[in-house]
Design a protein around this motif. Structure first.
Motif, mmCIF file in Angstrom:
data_model
loop_
_atom_site.group_PDB
_atom_site.id
_atom_site.type_symbol
_atom_site.label_atom_id
_atom_site.label_comp_id
_atom_site.label_asym_id
_atom_site.label_seq_id
_atom_site.Cartn_x
_atom_site.Cartn_y
_atom_site.Cartn_z
ATOM 1 N N ASP A 71 -65.858 -97.036 47.521
ATOM 2 C CA ASP A 71 -66.872 -96.707 48.529
ATOM 3 C C ASP A 71 -68.261 -96.674 47.898
ATOM 4 O O ASP A 71 -69.247 -97.118 48.502
ATOM 5 C CB ASP A 71 -66.567 -95.347 49.165
ATOM 6 C CG ASP A 71 -65.354 -95.385 50.084
ATOM 7 O OD1 ASP A 71 -64.942 -96.505 50.450
ATOM 8 O OD2 ASP A 71 -64.838 -94.311 50.420
ATOM 9 N N ALA A 72 -68.335 -96.144 46.671
ATOM 10 C CA ALA A 72 -69.631 -96.049 45.990
ATOM 11 C C ALA A 72 -70.207 -97.439 45.723
ATOM 12 O O ALA A 72 -71.411 -97.673 45.865
ATOM 13 C CB ALA A 72 -69.465 -95.279 44.682
ATOM 14 N N VAL A 73 -69.354 -98.391 45.359
ATOM 15 C CA VAL A 73 -69.807 -99.764 45.135
ATOM 16 C C VAL A 73 -70.217 -100.411 46.458
ATOM 17 O O VAL A 73 -71.248 -101.087 46.545
ATOM 18 C CB VAL A 73 -68.702 -100.597 44.448
ATOM 19 C CG1 VAL A 73 -69.110 -102.060 44.375
ATOM 20 C CG2 VAL A 73 -68.405 -100.056 43.051
ATOM 21 N N THR A 74 -69.416 -100.186 47.489
ATOM 22 C CA THR A 74 -69.720 -100.763 48.804
ATOM 23 C C THR A 74 -71.056 -100.256 49.329
ATOM 24 O O THR A 74 -71.856 -101.025 49.887
ATOM 25 C CB THR A 74 -68.593 -100.414 49.794
ATOM 26 O OG1 THR A 74 -67.352 -100.912 49.290
ATOM 27 C CG2 THR A 74 -68.862 -101.029 51.160
ATOM 28 N N ASP A 77 -66.785 -96.007 37.998
ATOM 29 C CA ASP A 77 -67.265 -97.118 38.835
ATOM 30 C C ASP A 77 -68.716 -97.408 38.485
ATOM 31 O O ASP A 77 -69.386 -96.603 37.836
ATOM 32 C CB ASP A 77 -67.128 -96.771 40.321
ATOM 33 C CG ASP A 77 -68.042 -95.630 40.749
ATOM 34 O OD1 ASP A 77 -69.273 -95.849 40.817
ATOM 35 O OD2 ASP A 77 -67.530 -94.520 41.028
ATOM 36 N N ASN A 78 -69.198 -98.559 38.888
ATOM 37 C CA ASN A 78 -70.615 -98.887 38.712
ATOM 38 C C ASN A 78 -71.274 -99.030 40.082
ATOM 39 O O ASN A 78 -71.966 -99.989 40.376
ATOM 40 C CB ASN A 78 -70.805 -100.152 37.865
ATOM 41 C CG ASN A 78 -70.028 -101.346 38.408
ATOM 42 O OD1 ASN A 78 -69.196 -101.193 39.308
ATOM 43 N ND2 ASN A 78 -70.297 -102.522 37.876
ATOM 44 N N LYS A 112 -70.793 -107.572 37.617
ATOM 45 C CA LYS A 112 -69.416 -107.524 38.096
ATOM 46 C C LYS A 112 -69.091 -106.095 38.524
ATOM 47 O O LYS A 112 -69.062 -105.178 37.704
ATOM 48 C CB LYS A 112 -68.460 -107.972 36.991
ATOM 49 C CG LYS A 112 -67.003 -108.047 37.429
ATOM 50 C CD LYS A 112 -66.136 -108.605 36.311
ATOM 51 C CE LYS A 112 -64.684 -108.725 36.748
ATOM 52 N NZ LYS A 112 -63.825 -109.292 35.689
ATOM 53 N N PHE A 113 -68.867 -105.920 39.785
ATOM 54 C CA PHE A 113 -68.581 -104.579 40.302
ATOM 55 C C PHE A 113 -67.089 -104.285 40.193
ATOM 56 O O PHE A 113 -66.249 -105.146 40.484
ATOM 57 C CB PHE A 113 -69.041 -104.456 41.753
ATOM 58 C CG PHE A 113 -70.529 -104.494 41.892
ATOM 59 C CD1 PHE A 113 -71.302 -103.396 41.572
ATOM 60 C CD2 PHE A 113 -71.176 -105.646 42.324
ATOM 61 C CE1 PHE A 113 -72.676 -103.423 41.683
ATOM 62 C CE2 PHE A 113 -72.550 -105.691 42.443
ATOM 63 C CZ PHE A 113 -73.308 -104.576 42.119
ATOM 64 N N ILE A 169 -62.816 -103.800 46.231
ATOM 65 C CA ILE A 169 -63.487 -103.857 44.931
ATOM 66 C C ILE A 169 -62.422 -103.976 43.842
ATOM 67 O O ILE A 169 -61.382 -103.310 43.908
ATOM 68 C CB ILE A 169 -64.349 -102.590 44.691
ATOM 69 C CG1 ILE A 169 -65.308 -102.353 45.868
ATOM 70 C CG2 ILE A 169 -65.118 -102.707 43.374
ATOM 71 C CD1 ILE A 169 -66.270 -103.489 46.145
ATOM 72 N N GLU A 170 -62.687 -104.819 42.840
ATOM 73 C CA GLU A 170 -61.688 -105.024 41.791
ATOM 74 C C GLU A 170 -61.391 -103.721 41.034
ATOM 75 O O GLU A 170 -62.307 -102.959 40.703
ATOM 76 C CB GLU A 170 -62.168 -106.098 40.813
ATOM 77 C CG GLU A 170 -62.170 -107.492 41.433
ATOM 78 C CD GLU A 170 -62.510 -108.583 40.424
ATOM 79 O OE1 GLU A 170 -62.974 -108.249 39.306
ATOM 80 O OE2 GLU A 170 -62.308 -109.762 40.743
ATOM 81 N N ILE A 171 -60.107 -103.512 40.760
ATOM 82 C CA ILE A 171 -59.656 -102.299 40.063
ATOM 83 C C ILE A 171 -58.937 -102.726 38.785
ATOM 84 O O ILE A 171 -58.065 -103.603 38.816
ATOM 85 C CB ILE A 171 -58.700 -101.476 40.946
ATOM 86 C CG1 ILE A 171 -59.388 -101.113 42.266
ATOM 87 C CG2 ILE A 171 -58.234 -100.220 40.234
ATOM 88 C CD1 ILE A 171 -58.433 -100.651 43.341
ATOM 89 N N TYR A 172 -59.313 -102.083 37.686
ATOM 90 C CA TYR A 172 -58.720 -102.416 36.394
ATOM 91 C C TYR A 172 -58.068 -101.167 35.794
ATOM 92 O O TYR A 172 -58.516 -100.041 36.028
ATOM 93 C CB TYR A 172 -59.784 -102.937 35.426
ATOM 94 C CG TYR A 172 -60.355 -104.273 35.847
ATOM 95 C CD1 TYR A 172 -59.851 -105.468 35.333
ATOM 96 C CD2 TYR A 172 -61.407 -104.334 36.761
ATOM 97 C CE1 TYR A 172 -60.375 -106.693 35.722
ATOM 98 C CE2 TYR A 172 -61.933 -105.563 37.157
ATOM 99 C CZ TYR A 172 -61.405 -106.727 36.634
ATOM 100 O OH TYR A 172 -61.917 -107.944 37.030
ATOM 101 N N VAL A 173 -57.022 -101.408 35.010
ATOM 102 C CA VAL A 173 -56.373 -100.331 34.267
ATOM 103 C C VAL A 173 -56.578 -100.599 32.778
ATOM 104 O O VAL A 173 -56.325 -101.706 32.293
ATOM 105 C CB VAL A 173 -54.864 -100.254 34.589
ATOM 106 C CG1 VAL A 173 -54.191 -99.189 33.726
ATOM 107 C CG2 VAL A 173 -54.645 -99.957 36.068
#
Length: 628
Positions: A38-41, A77-78, A59-60, A202-206
């Protein structure tokens, strides 16, 4: 540095959150990752209207980092970030939600389903379900903003100080409690993210930073330099989610293969679906989704259905009955409705007229799709029928509006394997009797009699059909369903009998009664058009239906079934040569033939019990001996 108390009129907010807020602890990760998305959006939205500056090449993403040794889980997040004032406003004051109202209303509430999200900004606080303390480090997008750090140990006290973050965005650090250390396992985190966040936008990474430069195993060998001879270029990390799921695209942009692949991946079902419905509605509400029709080839396959409900691409729950009509649970699919009035845990819905409208709309779209296939692809519709008829009939029984929408596209398979609508079967006849077969194997003699007379019947083999035909009879004036073994009006010669014929028939009936000795059995004589059959058994339609219905309800109603005895009628065929000869036989032979005719009629209706079958075989041998 600031200190303070969270704005709530209670000292026990966190115990209540832990007990009442969510039904599953793993939901904390969904909430925190969703907040990051949501913060990125929000940042992208501000940039699109010129209120924020971002690098177009940036890259978000949202990153979940696992520090197992330190027992920390970090979600960063960014996105838009927060100032100290915003942290105080949105975290400490619980998003102006009036948490004291929440406490007073739900502290003693046993019904988790009545809590309301959107009225209480408690998503972030789910972190305390698994953490003994939580830190927020955030830097706002605003020019000249200073990083701010918020720390809370799960009591009502917090610290708000200058933060360490140097890049725009937010980092949330969870110091995991001893009873929640399973959430430090990478496999567990990936599993949770796959469940709830597989389609977030939004892309999610581990990441597991501690494992970046060496492999850990139980063998005691250091793998740090093992692969030095290989290409040292690290592989590009891949997001765990698909940011543009198929349901978010326009139907015109999707291929059949994409629909099938999505079905396989989401439901792990490698049987191809029959067809699907792509929902794409912008007005009067926002609704997207794909509903698949799997092959439902038996009555209990409905237990295998699964419809996943999403809210802005966040998974909420499977098979939410308030949104998805019960009968549609036989299908598989995804529904995404951003405007659903969800509760705090996003898992239950309020009683809301809006929800009913969504449910009705989904039902309408399904009915429209079925009508479209029937009208435009009748051949395919008939191929699908054996798989979808249980779903359609169940839908008709559960939802009157659905019945009204699909009643004209309900088809019936006849005894020749052709598919007919009710109107096509009746074909303008004044008599609206619909003959049907419930078991083609045991009712084969009756089927042959019908075929020999050029008559037709439809095949209705399932338990649900008993209820379904009662519905049709109620809805369609004059229509009566009769099992093929319940009446013989259409296969007998109904010419008027003279007195002499009536007298002969009465004598014949008396002989059968004296030998069979069953006071409950009705016996009558008819002139059947098929002279090869000596006798048939008829079973009263209504009493049989009532008996089957009560038996279907189990032991509680089994006693009621006894009130409706099987109304058997033995119909002797006066056109049959064997029946005609009974008068010419001696008493012993006549009695053998009478018992045998009766058993043959019963065998054609249903299998004989073991003791009666033994007698039937012995009698057959006697009759054969008399021939030679």
């Amino acid at each position: 540095m600031a200190k303070g108390n969270i704005s709530v009129d209670s000292e026990n907010l966190f115990p209540i959150i832990k007990k009442w807020l969510y039904s599953d602890k793993d939901i904390f990760l969904r909430e925190l990752v969703s907040n990051g998305c949501d913060a990125v959006t929000k940042l992208k939205k501000l940039a699109s209207i010129g209120e924020a500056q971002i690098d177009e090449s940036e890259k978000f993403k949202v990153t979940v980092s696992i520090f197992k040794d330190a027992k920390k889980l970090v979600i960063s997040d960014n996105g838009i970030g927060m100032t100290a004032e915003e942290i105080d406003k949105y975290i400490n004051q619980i998003a102006f939600s009036g948490a004291s109202d929440f406490l007073s209303k739900y502290k003693e509430e046993d019904d988790k389903g009545s809590q309301i999200i959107g009225h209480f900004g408690l998503g972030f606080y789910s972190a305390f379900m698994v953490a003994y303390s939580v830190e927020i480090d955030s830097l706002s997008y605003q020019d000249g903003a200073k990083a701010a750090k918020w720390t809370c140990d799960g009591s009502m006290e917090f610290d708000l100080t200058d933060g360490d973050r140097t890049e725009r965005g937010t980092t949330i650090t969870l110091n995991i409690a001893e009873d929640s250390e399973e959430f430090l396992e990478e496999s567990t985190i990936r599993q949770i993210l796959h469940k709830y966040c597989a389609f977030l936008p939004i892309e999610i990474y581990v990441e597991v930073p501690e494992d970046k430069h060496e492999d850990h195993c139980d063998c005691g060998h250091d793998h740090e330099h093992e692969h030095e001879h290989e290409d040292d270029t690290p592989s590009e990390p891949k997001p765990i989610n698909n940011t543009t799921p198929l349901w978010m695209k326009k139907p015109s942009e999707c291929t059949d293969e994409e629909y099938k692949e999505f079905y396989r991946n989401v439901f792990m079902d490698f049987n191809e679906p029959l067809f699907w419905i792509h929902l794409n509605v912008d007005y009067p509400f926002n609704l997207k989704g794909i509903l698949y029709f799997p092959k439902i080839n038996h009555e209990f396959a409905g237990q295998e259905g699964q419809i996943k409900l999403y809210n802005n691409q966040v998974f909420v729950a499977d098979n939410v009955k308030e949104v998805i009509p019960e009968f549609l649970m036989l299908l598989k699919g995804v529904i995404d409705c951003p405007d659903l009035p969800l509760n705090v845990s996003r898992s239950f819905l309020q009683n809301d007229g809006y929800v009913k409208k969504i449910s009705s709309h989904i039902t309408k779209k399904v009915a429209d799709k079925l009508a479209s296939i029937y009208n435009n692809e009748r051949e395919n519709y008939e191929k699908y029928w054996d798989y979808i008829n249980i779903f359609i009939k169940y839908g008709c029984l559960r939802d009157e509006k659905f019945y009204e929408k699909v009643k004209d596209v309900i088809i019936y398979k006849d005894i020749d394997g052709k598919y007919l609508t009710l109107d096509e079967y009746l074909d303008g006849k004044e008599e609206k009797d619909v003959y049907y077969v419930s078991d083609p194997q045991t009712q084969s003699q009756y089927i042959n009699m019908f075929k020999n007379q050029g008559l037709n019947a439809v095949v209705l083999p399932s338990m649900m059909d008993t209820h379904f035909i009662s519905l049709v009879e109620m809805k369609q004036t004059g229509v009566k369903f009769k099992r093929i073994d319940s009446a013989i009006n259409d296969i007998s010669d109904n010419t008027e009998k003279d007195d002499s014929t009536k007298e002969q028939e009465e004598k014949l009936i008396e002989k059968f009664k004296n030998e069979i000795k069953d006071d409950t059995l009705k016996i009558e004589v008819q002139s059947l058009k098929d002279d090869s059959i000596p006798a048939v058994i008829l079973l009263g339609e209504q009493s049989r239906r009532m008996q089957e219905m009560y038996k279907a309800y189990g032991q509680q109603m089994a006693g009621m079934a006894d009130m409706f005895h099987d109304e058997f009628t033995l119909v002797l065929n006066s056109n049959n040569s064997l029946i005609k000869k009974i008068d010419t036989l001696n008493d012993e032979d006549a009695n053998l033939v009478i018992e045998h005719v009766y058993d043959l009629a019963k065998i054609s209706h249903s299998p004989l019990p073991a003791e009666q079958m033994t007698k039937f075989i012995e009698r057959s041998n006697k009759l054969l001996e008399k021939l030679f």
